[in-house]
Design a protein around this motif. Structure first.
Motif, PDB file in Angstrom:
ATOM      1  N   ILE A 121       0.965  -1.293   0.037  1.00 29.89           N
ATOM      2  CA  ILE A 121      -0.117  -0.041  -0.013  1.00 29.89           C
ATOM      3  C   ILE A 121       0.856   1.321   0.066  1.00 29.89           C
ATOM      4  CG2 ILE A 121      -1.674   1.258   1.319  1.00 29.89           C
ATOM      5  CD1 ILE A 121      -2.803  -1.356   2.365  1.00 29.89           C
ATOM      6  N   SER A 122       2.040   1.334   0.697  1.00 30.25           N
ATOM      7  CA  SER A 122       2.793   2.489   0.942  1.00 30.25           C
ATOM      8  C   SER A 122       3.224   2.721  -0.580  1.00 30.25           C
ATOM      9  CB  SER A 122       3.988   2.294   2.063  1.00 30.25           C
ATOM     10  OG  SER A 122       4.751   0.975   1.436  1.00 30.25           O
ATOM     11  N   TYR A 123       3.941   1.690  -1.071  1.00 28.86           N
ATOM     12  CA  TYR A 123       4.518   1.958  -2.591  1.00 28.86           C
ATOM     13  C   TYR A 123       3.359   2.478  -3.689  1.00 28.86           C
ATOM     14  CZ  TYR A 123       6.704   0.833  -6.818  1.00 28.86           C
ATOM     15  OH  TYR A 123       7.283   1.072  -8.165  1.00 28.86           O
ATOM     16  N   GLY A 124       2.404   1.540  -3.617  1.00 32.40           N
ATOM     17  CA  GLY A 124       1.374   2.170  -4.468  1.00 32.40           C
ATOM     18  C   GLY A 124       0.710   3.489  -4.254  1.00 32.40           C
ATOM     19  N   ALA A 125       0.570   3.864  -2.979  1.00 34.29           N
ATOM     20  CA  ALA A 125       0.250   5.424  -2.606  1.00 34.29           C
ATOM     21  C   ALA A 125       1.109   6.448  -3.176  1.00 34.29           C
ATOM     22  CB  ALA A 125      -0.128   5.521  -1.127  1.00 34.29           C
ATOM     23  N   VAL A 126       2.384   5.969  -2.866  1.00 32.21           N
ATOM     24  CA  VAL A 126       3.794   6.984  -3.147  1.00 32.21           C
ATOM     25  C   VAL A 126       3.700   6.945  -4.637  1.00 32.21           C
ATOM     26  CG1 VAL A 126       6.098   7.279  -3.023  1.00 32.21           C
ATOM     27  CG2 VAL A 126       4.851   6.811  -1.085  1.00 32.21           C
ATOM     28  N   SER A 127       3.668   5.945  -5.402  1.00 28.23           N
ATOM     29  CA  SER A 127       3.750   5.869  -7.054  1.00 28.23           C
ATOM     30  C   SER A 127       2.690   6.691  -7.416  1.00 28.23           C
ATOM     31  CB  SER A 127       3.689   4.620  -7.240  1.00 28.23           C
ATOM     32  OG  SER A 127       4.989   3.866  -6.560  1.00 28.23           O
ATOM     33  N   THR A 128       1.120   6.566  -6.802  1.00 29.17           N
ATOM     34  CA  THR A 128       0.129   7.297  -7.392  1.00 29.17           C
ATOM     35  C   THR A 128       0.451   8.822  -7.324  1.00 29.17           C
ATOM     36  OG1 THR A 128      -1.327   5.265  -7.132  1.00 29.17           O
ATOM     37  CG2 THR A 128      -2.464   7.497  -7.278  1.00 29.17           C
ATOM     38  N   LEU A 129       0.684   9.228  -6.007  1.00 28.29           N
ATOM     39  CA  LEU A 129       1.101  10.686  -5.689  1.00 28.29           C
ATOM     40  C   LEU A 129       2.040  11.137  -6.476  1.00 28.29           C
ATOM     41  CD1 LEU A 129       0.629  10.760  -1.799  1.00 28.29           C
ATOM     42  CD2 LEU A 129      -1.107  11.539  -3.511  1.00 28.29           C
ATOM     43  N   GLN A 130       3.060  10.368  -6.727  1.00 28.76           N
ATOM     44  CA  GLN A 130       4.120  10.995  -7.774  1.00 28.76           C
ATOM     45  C   GLN A 130       3.822  11.058  -9.126  1.00 28.76           C
ATOM     46  OE1 GLN A 130       7.101   8.055  -6.941  1.00 28.76           O
ATOM     47  NE2 GLN A 130       8.491   9.406  -5.715  1.00 28.76           N
ATOM     48  N   SER A 131       2.936  10.247  -9.638  1.00 25.20           N
ATOM     49  CA  SER A 131       2.351  10.312 -11.029  1.00 25.20           C
ATOM     50  C   SER A 131       1.457  11.713 -11.070  1.00 25.20           C
ATOM     51  CB  SER A 131       1.529   9.118 -11.266  1.00 25.20           C
ATOM     52  OG  SER A 131       2.513   8.279 -11.503  1.00 25.20           O
ATOM     53  N   ILE A 132       0.526  11.835 -10.033  1.00 22.74           N
ATOM     54  CA  ILE A 132      -0.418  12.889  -9.919  1.00 22.74           C
ATOM     55  C   ILE A 132       0.635  14.128 -10.158  1.00 22.74           C
ATOM     56  CG2 ILE A 132      -2.063  14.301  -8.756  1.00 22.74           C
ATOM     57  CD1 ILE A 132      -3.026  11.460  -7.746  1.00 22.74           C
ATOM     58  N   ALA A 133       1.522  14.258  -9.100  1.00 20.62           N
ATOM     59  CA  ALA A 133       2.376  15.469  -8.936  1.00 20.62           C
ATOM     60  C   ALA A 133       3.095  15.716 -10.478  1.00 20.62           C
ATOM     61  CB  ALA A 133       3.325  15.351  -8.078  1.00 20.62           C
ATOM     62  N   GLU A 134       3.600  14.708 -11.139  1.00 21.54           N
ATOM     63  CA  GLU A 134       4.087  14.797 -12.436  1.00 21.54           C
ATOM     64  C   GLU A 134       3.108  15.352 -13.563  1.00 21.54           C
ATOM     65  OE1 GLU A 134       6.949  14.485 -15.429  1.00 21.54           O
ATOM     66  OE2 GLU A 134       7.317  14.616 -13.222  1.00 21.54           O
ATOM     67  N   VAL A 135       1.945  14.832 -13.555  1.00 20.34           N
ATOM     68  CA  VAL A 135       0.772  15.293 -14.551  1.00 20.34           C
ATOM     69  C   VAL A 135       0.707  16.847 -14.039  1.00 20.34           C
ATOM     70  CG1 VAL A 135      -1.427  14.959 -15.345  1.00 20.34           C
ATOM     71  CG2 VAL A 135       0.133  12.996 -14.807  1.00 20.34           C
ATOM     72  N   GLN A 136       0.591  17.160 -12.836  1.00 20.84           N
ATOM     73  CA  GLN A 136       0.307  18.486 -12.739  1.00 20.84           C
ATOM     74  C   GLN A 136       1.333  19.588 -12.883  1.00 20.84           C
ATOM     75  OE1 GLN A 136      -1.817  18.389  -8.860  1.00 20.84           O
ATOM     76  NE2 GLN A 136      -3.493  17.770  -9.775  1.00 20.84           N
ATOM     77  N   GLY A 137       2.503  19.136 -13.063  1.00 23.34           N
ATOM     78  CA  GLY A 137       3.672  19.974 -13.221  1.00 23.34           C
ATOM     79  C   GLY A 137       4.589  19.996 -12.159  1.00 23.34           C
ATOM     80  N   SER A 138       4.258  19.779 -10.946  1.00 20.17           N
ATOM     81  CA  SER A 138       4.810  19.679  -9.552  1.00 20.17           C
ATOM     82  C   SER A 138       6.119  19.034  -9.581  1.00 20.17           C
ATOM     83  CB  SER A 138       3.942  19.487  -8.475  1.00 20.17           C
ATOM     84  OG  SER A 138       2.720  20.475  -8.665  1.00 20.17           O
ATOM     85  N   THR A 139       6.966  18.920 -10.453  1.00 26.07           N
ATOM     86  CA  THR A 139       8.118  17.928 -10.573  1.00 26.07           C
ATOM     87  C   THR A 139       9.057  18.125  -9.207  1.00 26.07           C
ATOM     88  OG1 THR A 139       9.273  19.530 -11.524  1.00 26.07           O
ATOM     89  CG2 THR A 139       7.979  17.795 -12.941  1.00 26.07           C
ATOM     90  N   GLU A 140       9.025  19.365  -8.680  1.00 27.49           N
ATOM     91  CA  GLU A 140       9.992  19.377  -7.629  1.00 27.49           C
ATOM     92  C   GLU A 140       9.344  18.581  -6.278  1.00 27.49           C
ATOM     93  OE1 GLU A 140       6.811  22.471  -7.285  1.00 27.49           O
ATOM     94  OE2 GLU A 140       8.028  21.881  -8.906  1.00 27.49           O
ATOM     95  N   ALA A 141       8.133  18.416  -6.186  1.00 25.49           N
ATOM     96  CA  ALA A 141       7.614  17.529  -5.180  1.00 25.49           C
ATOM     97  C   ALA A 141       7.692  16.040  -5.343  1.00 25.49           C
ATOM     98  CB  ALA A 141       5.972  17.989  -5.083  1.00 25.49           C
ATOM     99  N   VAL A 142       7.875  15.713  -6.578  1.00 23.73           N
ATOM    100  CA  VAL A 142       8.154  14.176  -6.905  1.00 23.73           C
ATOM    101  C   VAL A 142       9.105  13.360  -6.052  1.00 23.73           C
ATOM    102  CG1 VAL A 142       8.686  12.558  -8.843  1.00 23.73           C
ATOM    103  CG2 VAL A 142       7.158  14.305  -9.178  1.00 23.73           C
ATOM    104  N   PRO A 143      10.313  14.185  -5.855  1.00 18.36           N
ATOM    105  CA  PRO A 143      11.344  13.326  -4.885  1.00 18.36           C
ATOM    106  C   PRO A 143      10.966  13.208  -3.603  1.00 18.36           C
ATOM    107  CG  PRO A 143      12.627  14.884  -6.452  1.00 18.36           C
ATOM    108  CD  PRO A 143      10.931  15.185  -6.523  1.00 18.36           C
ATOM    109  N   TRP A 144      10.150  14.294  -2.971  1.00 17.04           N
ATOM    110  CA  TRP A 144       9.975  14.466  -1.491  1.00 17.04           C
ATOM    111  C   TRP A 144       8.820  13.506  -1.195  1.00 17.04           C
ATOM    112  CZ3 TRP A 144      13.890  16.368   0.879  1.00 17.04           C
ATOM    113  CH2 TRP A 144      14.322  17.157   0.359  1.00 17.04           C
ATOM    114  N   ILE A 145       7.949  12.978  -2.194  1.00 14.88           N
ATOM    115  CA  ILE A 145       6.947  12.121  -1.890  1.00 14.88           C
ATOM    116  C   ILE A 145       7.526  10.903  -1.693  1.00 14.88           C
ATOM    117  CG2 ILE A 145       4.807  11.049  -2.894  1.00 14.88           C
ATOM    118  CD1 ILE A 145       4.352  13.899  -4.451  1.00 14.88           C
TER     119      ILE A 145
END
Length: 301
Positions: A216-240
Motif C-alpha cells: 500500500i505504501s508503494y502504491g500510494a506513493v507511486s500514485t501521488l508521484q504520478s499525479i504531481a508529475e502530471v500537474q507539473g509539480s516535478t519538485e514535489a516528486v522526490p519528496w513524496i
C-alpha cells in the motif's frame, strides 16, 4: 490377629539414590556464543534449512524467481554479443521489489511470531542472553537472508557480463553500487518486517500486515508521484518518495550511486536532497531497532 510393625524412626526412611546426575564442569561459552547460535539458527530458518520440506518450498522458490530473470538477461547478452546488460545492477531490486516484499512477509513472522505465540521469549532471557542480543541476532539474520536473496542475482549478472566480455571496470563499478543498494534495502526491509511481525503472535496476521504495509505504501506513493508529475509539480516528486521503503532506496541510489530513477519522469532527488534520503533510511533502521528493543523488553517479562 493383627500384627503390629514397628514404626521406623524418620531418619531411617530417607534414601539418597545416585542416579548419575553430575554438575556441568565444561567451558561456559556465554552471551557471544548464544548470540551467534541464535543468528545462525534464524538465518537457516529463513530458508527453511533444518525445518520441514514444506517450510523450504516458498523461500527457495522465491530465491529461484529472483535469479531466473538475471540468468535470462545474461543468456541474451551472451547470445547477442550485447555491449551492455539489459538492466542496471541498481535497477534490479526495484524491478523485483514485489518478490522481495513477499519474501519479507513470509519470513519475518516466521522469525519472531512463534516465539511470541508460544511465549518462549522469557526462556531465552533466562540464559546469558539479553534483549539486545536477541534483537540484534534476529535483525541481522533476516537482513543477511535478504542480502543473499537480492545479491545473488546481481552476482549472476556480474559473472554473465564478464563471460560476455563487457567492460570489466564498468561492470565491477556497477556491481559494487548494486551491492551497496541492496545492503541498505535489506536492512530497511528487515527492520520494517520484524517490527510489523512482532505486533502479533499470529503468523497469518503478520504476513498480511507486512504485505499490506509494503504494497500500500508503494502504491500510494507511486500514485501521488504520478499525479504531481502530471500537474507539473516535478519538485514535489522526490519528496513524496520519502514515504515508501522502496522509493526511499530508489532515491538514495539515484542521488549517490549513479542509478536511473524509477520515479515518474525520471525525476530523482539531487545530491543535496539525497542527503535527506540517506538520513531517512538510517533513521528508519534505527527506529525499527528501537521499537524492537521496546517490544521485547515487555515480552521478556
Amino acid at each position: 490377629m493383627a500384627v503390629e510393625h514397628p514404626v521406623a524412626p524418620p531418619g531411617d526412611q530417607t534414601r539418597i539414590h545416585n542416579i548419575g546426575y553430575r554438575n556441568y564442569d565444561g567451558p561456559r561459552l556465554g552471551r557471544a556464543y548464544a548470540r551467534r547460535s541464535l543468528y545462525s539458527q534464524s538465518l537457516r530458518g529463513a530458508y527453511g534449512l533444518g525445518r520441514s520440506v514444506k517450510s523450504k518450498v516458498l523461500p527457495m522458490l522465491l530465491f529461484v524467481v529472483m535469479c531466473v530473470p538475471a540468468a535470462i538477461m545474461v543468456a541474451v547478452a551472451v547470445a547477442t554479443n550485447a555491449k551492455e546488460l539489459p538492466l542496471d545492477y541498481t535497477r534490479y531490486a526495484i524491478v523485483m521489489q514485489a518478490v522481495i516484499s513477499l519474501y519479507v512477509a513470509s519470513q519475518a513472522p516466521q522469525s519472531v511470531s512463534r516465539d511470541l505465540r508460544f511465549k518462549t521469549v522469557p526462556l531465552y532471557f533466562s540464559r546469558p542472553i539479553e534483549t539486545s542480543d536477541y534483537v540484534r541476532a534476529k535483525f541481522a539474520a533476516l537482513a543477511s537472508a535478504l542480502f543473499v536473496l537480492t545479491a545473488a542475482p546481481l552476482l549472476v549478472l556480474y559473472v554473465g557480463a564478464l563471460l560476455a566480455k563487457l567492460d570489466f571496470a564498468d561492470q565491477t563499478k556497477g556491481f559494487a553500487q548494486g551491492l551497496v543498494s541492496v545492503a541498505l534495502l535489506s536492512l530497511l526491509f528487515a527492520g520494517l518486517g520484524l517490527v510489523i511481525a512482532s505486533v502479533t503472535p499470529r503468523r497469518g496476521f503478520g504476513i498480511a500486515a507486512v504485505i499490506a504495509v509494503l504494497t500500500i505504501s508503494y502504491g500510494a506513493v507511486s500514485t501521488l508521484q504520478s499525479i504531481a508529475e502530471v500537474q507539473g509539480s516535478t519538485e514535489a516528486v522526490p519528496w513524496i518518495g520519502l514515504f515508501s521503503p522502496i522509493t526511499l532506496i530508489d532515491g538514495v541510489q539515484t542521488a549517490f550511486l549513479g542509478a536511473n530513477s524509477a520515479y515518474p519522469g525520471g525525476t530523482g532527488p539531487s545530491a543535496g536532497e539525497g542527503v535527506v534520503f540517506v538520513l531517512a533510511v538510517l533513521g528508519f533502521i534505527a527506529a525499527c531497532y528501537g521499537l524492537l528493543m521496546r517490544r521485547y523488553r515487555k515480552a521478556g517479562l
